[in-house]
Scaffold this active site. Structure first.
Site, PDB file in Angstrom:
ATOM      1  N   ASN A 208       3.775   4.928 -13.908  1.00 22.99           N
ATOM      2  CA  ASN A 208       2.496   4.251 -13.666  1.00 22.99           C
ATOM      3  C   ASN A 208       1.474   5.234 -13.112  1.00 22.99           C
ATOM      4  O   ASN A 208       1.770   6.413 -12.950  1.00 22.99           O
ATOM      5  CB  ASN A 208       2.702   3.047 -12.732  1.00 22.99           C
ATOM      6  CG  ASN A 208       3.277   3.486 -11.394  1.00 22.99           C
ATOM      7  OD1 ASN A 208       2.643   4.225 -10.653  1.00 22.99           O
ATOM      8  ND2 ASN A 208       4.505   3.062 -11.112  1.00 22.99           N
ATOM      9  N   LYS A 287      17.669  12.256 -27.726  1.00 27.65           N
ATOM     10  CA  LYS A 287      16.286  11.854 -28.002  1.00 27.65           C
ATOM     11  C   LYS A 287      16.285  10.758 -29.087  1.00 27.65           C
ATOM     12  O   LYS A 287      16.948  10.917 -30.121  1.00 27.65           O
ATOM     13  CB  LYS A 287      15.501  13.075 -28.479  1.00 27.65           C
ATOM     14  CG  LYS A 287      14.036  12.795 -28.648  1.00 27.65           C
ATOM     15  CD  LYS A 287      13.289  14.033 -29.099  1.00 27.65           C
ATOM     16  CE  LYS A 287      11.912  13.649 -29.556  1.00 27.65           C
ATOM     17  NZ  LYS A 287      11.334  14.587 -30.485  1.00 27.65           N
ATOM     18  N   LYS A 335       3.446 -12.510  -1.071  1.00 28.12           N
ATOM     19  CA  LYS A 335       4.284 -11.310  -0.923  1.00 28.12           C
ATOM     20  C   LYS A 335       4.662 -11.079   0.535  1.00 28.12           C
ATOM     21  O   LYS A 335       5.801 -10.731   0.837  1.00 28.12           O
ATOM     22  CB  LYS A 335       3.556 -10.077  -1.471  1.00 28.12           C
ATOM     23  CG  LYS A 335       3.552 -10.070  -2.989  1.00 28.12           C
ATOM     24  CD  LYS A 335       2.767  -8.932  -3.589  1.00 28.12           C
ATOM     25  CE  LYS A 335       2.601  -9.190  -5.077  1.00 28.12           C
ATOM     26  NZ  LYS A 335       1.780  -8.213  -5.766  1.00 28.12           N
ATOM     27  N   LYS A 339       8.628 -11.355   1.284  1.00 23.37           N
ATOM     28  CA  LYS A 339       9.320 -10.092   1.575  1.00 23.37           C
ATOM     29  C   LYS A 339       9.525  -9.862   3.076  1.00 23.37           C
ATOM     30  O   LYS A 339       9.984  -8.804   3.483  1.00 23.37           O
ATOM     31  CB  LYS A 339       8.544  -8.909   0.977  1.00 23.37           C
ATOM     32  CG  LYS A 339       8.409  -8.979  -0.555  1.00 23.37           C
ATOM     33  CD  LYS A 339       7.840  -7.696  -1.129  1.00 23.37           C
ATOM     34  CE  LYS A 339       7.464  -7.868  -2.599  1.00 23.37           C
ATOM     35  NZ  LYS A 339       7.356  -6.597  -3.307  1.00 23.37           N
TER      36      LYS A 339
HETATM   37  N1  CTP Z   1       7.958  -2.676  -4.065  1.00 23.74           N
HETATM   38  C1  CTP Z   1       9.248  -2.252  -3.862  1.00 23.74           C
HETATM   39  N2  CTP Z   1      10.152  -2.311  -4.875  1.00 23.74           N
HETATM   40  C2  CTP Z   1       9.813  -2.789  -6.096  1.00 23.74           C
HETATM   41  C3  CTP Z   1       8.487  -3.207  -6.320  1.00 23.74           C
HETATM   42  C4  CTP Z   1       7.583  -3.133  -5.276  1.00 23.74           C
HETATM   43  O1  CTP Z   1       9.550  -1.839  -2.762  1.00 23.74           O
HETATM   44  N3  CTP Z   1      10.717  -2.821  -7.063  1.00 23.74           N
HETATM   45  C5  CTP Z   1       6.983  -2.618  -2.953  1.00 23.74           C
HETATM   46  C6  CTP Z   1       5.864  -1.627  -3.160  1.00 23.74           C
HETATM   47  O2  CTP Z   1       6.176  -0.369  -2.603  1.00 23.74           O
HETATM   48  C7  CTP Z   1       4.714  -2.304  -2.443  1.00 23.74           C
HETATM   49  C8  CTP Z   1       4.982  -3.766  -2.645  1.00 23.74           C
HETATM   50  O3  CTP Z   1       6.383  -3.878  -2.862  1.00 23.74           O
HETATM   51  O4  CTP Z   1       4.725  -2.075  -1.061  1.00 23.74           O
HETATM   52  C9  CTP Z   1       4.285  -4.265  -3.864  1.00 23.74           C
HETATM   53  O5  CTP Z   1       4.727  -5.542  -4.093  1.00 23.74           O
HETATM   54  P1  CTP Z   1       4.915  -6.127  -5.534  1.00 23.74           P
HETATM   55  O6  CTP Z   1       5.279  -7.541  -5.372  1.00 23.74           O
HETATM   56  O7  CTP Z   1       5.831  -5.342  -6.373  1.00 23.74           O
HETATM   57  O8  CTP Z   1       3.513  -5.888  -6.056  1.00 23.74           O
HETATM   58  P2  CTP Z   1       3.175  -5.729  -7.498  1.00 23.74           P
HETATM   59  O9  CTP Z   1       3.963  -4.648  -8.171  1.00 23.74           O
HETATM   60  O10 CTP Z   1       1.716  -5.612  -7.475  1.00 23.74           O
HETATM   61  O11 CTP Z   1       3.779  -7.127  -7.945  1.00 23.74           O
HETATM   62  P3  CTP Z   1       3.470  -7.990  -9.196  1.00 23.74           P
HETATM   63  O12 CTP Z   1       3.826  -7.111 -10.308  1.00 23.74           O
HETATM   64  O13 CTP Z   1       4.392  -9.135  -9.015  1.00 23.74           O
HETATM   65  O14 CTP Z   1       2.039  -8.304  -9.022  1.00 23.74           O
END
Ligand code: CTP
Length: 399
Positions: A208, A287, A335, A339
């Site tokens: 990303n 690959k 969230k 969490k």
């Molecule tokens: N995070 C994590 N592990 C994951 C995904 C996210 O620890 N597999 C953490 C990120 O480091 C950040 C937070 O969770 O602190 C982001 O939350 P998340 O719910 O994943 O946000 P988005 O990716 O924006 O979620 P969504 O795709 O559901 O919008």
């Protein structure tokens, strides 16, 4: 970060004087009031006018000129919040270490009531000379601060240690000396940063747009405030900040393992990493060759690392990040609560000046229960300190 800070820059005579021009310019651009003192030898390399223009203040060069104007050298020594000597020659180090005050700069250093930071630059043999090393050691013992010189090709043509440290390093040190006290001493802070990289085959991966800037800024700020700091980072183009323990990872699984290993010892966890929620189910060892028709990749869920930490949280202050494009507050609150976070830094990445790759952010702090604290547009370094202020406040409330 340097807005309103008062800094005196002392410039002594070495070829690195020209680099001091960049330093003065950066300090000024950071918002500091900068006053420059040049020694006689420094003026052989660059004219005071250069520093007058860059600092916006007249350059002081002569002790007796200053004395004729109502003992201003004492004011030069007592008004600043930091005195930086860059470049610092063997001569100025020797004079200060041995109590000699025979010109304006050495007199001001002797009378200074603020921290003094030396950035030595000289020929490698001079730098390695036992007398110079002894002077540096005794100055350190007396509480003088240093940014050590770097190694490389020196102006005299030889390779070795002695060149003025990089501007970034000097600026980092200045910021850490000026901007925060050591209010996080005794705490362990773990920061995650950057993207994760999920392999598809030996050549391709899913990732990303995270650059890691926010997380690196938090780690740097935590270390500067005295915390024992661990930065767990996915691949970025950034250099790990000084004074930070660094673990480099690629995939979300690797990040999970590194984070879980160090979680029990952490007091504060700031999770800025953009962790991939999914990874390819199979990683091909060869690959993948193109064929006719579409290719379907099956993805499986990665651990939500933050949620896993939330489940077993005890003393830790847990700070999450979220990048949102819609319903910022509603999604963020979900969230925070699901969490088990102490607060979440919510970032509406559709706004100009926010989000990936930029040096600024516009965020809201979202708390369990639904309280929201909006923050103005701010530099990521400044925001990093705001986040730590908040984490520190939560941690102190919990004690
Ligand atoms: N995070 C994590 N592990 C994951 C995904 C996210 O620890 N597999 C953490 C990120 O480091 C950040 C937070 O969770 O602190 C982001 O939350 P998340 O719910 O994943 O946000 P988005 O990716 O924006 O979620 P969504 O795709 O559901 O919008």
């Amino acid at each position: 970060m340097l807005a309103g800070k008062i800094i005196t820059v002392g410039i002594t005579g070495g070829i690195a004087v020209f680099k001091a021009a960049q330093l003065v310019s950066s300090l000024k651009a950071g918002g500091a009031e900068v006053n420059v003192i040049m020694t006689r030898s420094a003026q052989e390399f660059v004219k005071p006018l250069t520093f007058q223009v860059l600092s916006g203040n007249s350059v002081r060069t002569d002790l007796f000129d200053e004395m004729r104007g109502a003992v201003q050298h004492i004011e030069l020594a007592t008004r600043p919040e930091l005195l930086v000597v860059a470049p610092a020659t063997a001569n100025i180090l020797g004079k200060v270490a041995n109590g000699i005050a025979d010109d304006l700069l050495s007199t001001v250093i002797m009378a200074a009531s603020c921290p003094v930071l030396f950035c030595p630059a000289m020929n490698v043999n001079m730098y390695n000379n036992a007398v110079v090393q002894r002077n540096i050691s005794s100055l350190r013992e007396l509480g003088y601060e240093f940014v050590d010189p770097g190694t490389g090709r020196l102006a005299c043509g030889v390779e070795g240690r002695g060149r003025l440290a990089d501007l970034d390093q000097i600026m980092e040190k200045i910021e850490s000396l000026l901007c925060y006290s050591k209010d996080m001493e005794g705490l362990t802070v773990m920061v995650t940063a950057g993207p994760t990289v999920e392999p598809i085959d030996p050549v391709r991966y899913i990732t990303n747009r995270s650059t890691g800037k926010m997380g690196y800024a938090v780690a740097k700020a935590a270390a500067g405030r005295g915390a024992k700091t661990l930065l767990v980072s996915g691949p970025t183009a950034l250099k790990p900040p000084g004074g930070v323990n660094f673990i480099s990872v690629e995939s979300a699984l690797q990040m999970y393992e590194a984070v879980m290993e160090h979680y029990p010892a952490a007091d504060v966890v700031v999770k800025t990493a953009a962790v991939a929620d999914y990874r390819p189910k199979e990683v091909s060892s060869q690959k993948i060759k193109k064929r006719g028709g579409p290719l379907t990749l099956e993805l499986v869920r990665n651990y939500d690392i933050l949620a896993e930490m939330g489940k077993i949280k005890n003393k830790q202050v847990l700070v999450g990040f979220a990048a949102e494009t819609t319903d910022l507050e509603k999604n963020s609150l979900l969230k925070v609560e699901s969490k088990n976070l102490d607060f979440l830094v919510a970032n509406d990445i559709t706004q100009a000046g926010a989000g990936f790759g930029s040096d600024t952010n516009i965020v809201k702090f979202v708390y369990p229960g639904g309280d929201v604290k909006p923050m103005p547009l701010m530099d990521k370094t400044v925001l990093a300190n705001r986040i730590l202020d908040e984490a520190l406040a939560v941690s102190q409330k919990r004690k």
